[in-house]
Design an enzyme around this catalytic site. Structure first.
Site, PDB file in Angstrom:
ATOM      1  N   GLN A  11      20.069 -50.449 -26.052  1.00 23.88           N
ATOM      2  CA  GLN A  11      19.266 -49.898 -27.139  1.00 23.88           C
ATOM      3  C   GLN A  11      18.687 -51.028 -27.967  1.00 23.88           C
ATOM      4  O   GLN A  11      19.362 -52.004 -28.277  1.00 23.88           O
ATOM      5  CB  GLN A  11      20.136 -48.999 -28.013  1.00 23.88           C
ATOM      6  N   SER A  90      25.767 -52.800 -24.308  1.00 27.83           N
ATOM      7  CA  SER A  90      25.926 -51.569 -25.074  1.00 27.83           C
ATOM      8  C   SER A  90      25.571 -50.364 -24.199  1.00 27.83           C
ATOM      9  O   SER A  90      26.241 -50.091 -23.209  1.00 27.83           O
ATOM     10  CB  SER A  90      25.068 -51.629 -26.340  1.00 27.83           C
ATOM     11  N   LEU A  91      24.515 -49.627 -24.535  1.00 31.58           N
ATOM     12  CA  LEU A  91      24.086 -48.502 -23.717  1.00 31.58           C
ATOM     13  C   LEU A  91      23.930 -48.902 -22.249  1.00 31.58           C
ATOM     14  O   LEU A  91      24.236 -48.128 -21.340  1.00 31.58           O
ATOM     15  CB  LEU A  91      22.759 -47.960 -24.241  1.00 31.58           C
ATOM     16  N   ARG A 115      26.514 -39.120 -25.625  1.00 31.98           N
ATOM     17  CA  ARG A 115      26.782 -40.329 -26.410  1.00 31.98           C
ATOM     18  C   ARG A 115      25.755 -40.501 -27.521  1.00 31.98           C
ATOM     19  O   ARG A 115      26.095 -40.847 -28.657  1.00 31.98           O
ATOM     20  CB  ARG A 115      26.757 -41.544 -25.472  1.00 31.98           C
ATOM     21  N   HIS A 195      29.047 -49.896 -32.648  1.00 34.27           N
ATOM     22  CA  HIS A 195      30.140 -50.727 -32.117  1.00 34.27           C
ATOM     23  C   HIS A 195      31.125 -51.189 -33.185  1.00 34.27           C
ATOM     24  O   HIS A 195      31.866 -52.143 -32.972  1.00 34.27           O
ATOM     25  CB  HIS A 195      29.585 -51.923 -31.332  1.00 34.27           C
ATOM     26  N   GLN A 245      34.227 -48.170 -26.001  1.00 32.11           N
ATOM     27  CA  GLN A 245      33.070 -49.059 -26.045  1.00 32.11           C
ATOM     28  C   GLN A 245      32.154 -48.772 -27.227  1.00 32.11           C
ATOM     29  O   GLN A 245      31.579 -49.683 -27.821  1.00 32.11           O
ATOM     30  CB  GLN A 245      32.296 -48.947 -24.726  1.00 32.11           C
TER      31      GLN A 245
END
Length: 310
Positions: A11, A90-91, A115, A195, A245
């Site tokens: 992202q 991340s994503l 998510r 996060h 995560q």
């Protein structure tokens, strides 16, 4: 000969028109979008024609970037590219897991949609933001974040850049502390403190979803953001690591260093933009890093890989 790793964009890499050329030319990319469009009607239009404002909404960003990531990776695979390892930022970690077979593309996309909803909801319940801190080592940033209170280092991008997430009040204090320490803070255009512990409700929701749809062992090692090590083979342990995560730091520098330690000397960034390509250049200066979003970039990657083998 060195090894090859695919890196899946996350992202923040989104941009209007992303992956349009690749989807037009590459059948594997087009098939990927057709498959996912059934889960989210209008997905292709969003990627081709969505405005920056529309693409910046978390509920749109995550599925759009996931689709572009997976389309680019599957286009490479259709040309015979077989990476030795994969990792996602991340994503992008969900895209990497889907490519490596931990989930079917449809199940992975459903997880991405869930998510996005969970992280958007957590941002509303626990408002916050993010700052990129430059010119200071990570340990110094950790100390300053602790002093600011309600702020946590969440993206260890390179030796020169650590991203901190937290409440806006804490980030305001961090801005001043970083200036006093001789560093620089950049506000990131994000809608939440991703996060960080403020995303704990999202992790809880992901655990519930993953309890119903467990991942399976991957066909290629997938390096996890939270540990900077490959995912385990145990499905329950995989699910817990993936749930965590969303509220755990992205240890990107350590991940790239670990891959280099295993012999990876060529990194290919799949998906929109070239953020990860640039980060590899800062972390592993002797490695080759190439983006792969457009047809021309895909051709350049294939030519480079063929040249290594000749």
């Amino acid at each position: 000969m060195g090894k090859v790793a695919l890196l899946f964009a996350g992202q923040g890499a989104q941009q209007p028109g992303m992956a349009d050329g690749l989807v037009t030319r590459e059948p594997a990319a087009q098939e990927t979008f057709e498959l996912l469009e059934a889960r989210m009607p209008g997905l292709g239009r969003l990627c081709r024609e969505g405005s920056r404002e529309e693409l910046a909404q978390t509920r749109n960003t995550q599925p759009a970037v996931f689709a572009c990531d997976l389309a680019a990776a599957r286009a490479l695979a259709s040309h015979g590219v077989r990476p030795d390892a994969v990792a996602g930022f991340s994503l992008g970690e969900l895209s990497a897991l889907a490519f490596a077979g931990a989930f079917s593309p449809e199940d992975a996309f459903d997880l991405v949609l869930r998510r996005a909803e969970l992280m958007d909801s957590a941002s509303g319940r626990n408002p916050g933001g993010m700052r990129a801190v430059l010119r200071l080592p990570a340990r110094r940033v950790e100390a300053l974040a602790a002093k600011a209170g309600d702020a946590w280092p969440v993206n260890y991008n390179s030796a020169e850049q650590t991203v901190v997430a937290g409440t806006e009040e804490a980030l305001g204090r961090l801005d001043a502390l970083v200036r006093e320490a001789g560093g620089r803070c950049m506000r990131l255009a994000v809608s939440g403190a991703f996060h960080s512990p403020l995303m704990a409700p999202a992790s809880d929701g992901l655990r519930e979803w993953l309890a119903r749809t467990l991942p399976v062992p991957t066909t290629v090692p997938v390096w996890a953001n939270a540990t900077a090590r490959p995912y385990p083979d145990d499905p329950a342990a995989m699910a817990e690591l993936l749930a965590r995560q969303a509220s755990s730091p992205v240890r990107w520098q350590q991940t790239v260093e670990g891959l280099v330690g295993l012999g990876v000397d060529t990194f290919v960034e799949v998906g929109p933009g070239s953020t990860l390509t640039k980060l590899v250049g800062r972390i592993a200066r002797g490695a080759t890093a190439l983006p792969c979003e457009t047809p021309d970039q895909l051709d350049a990657v294939l030519a480079h890989l063929e040249g290594r083998e000749s």
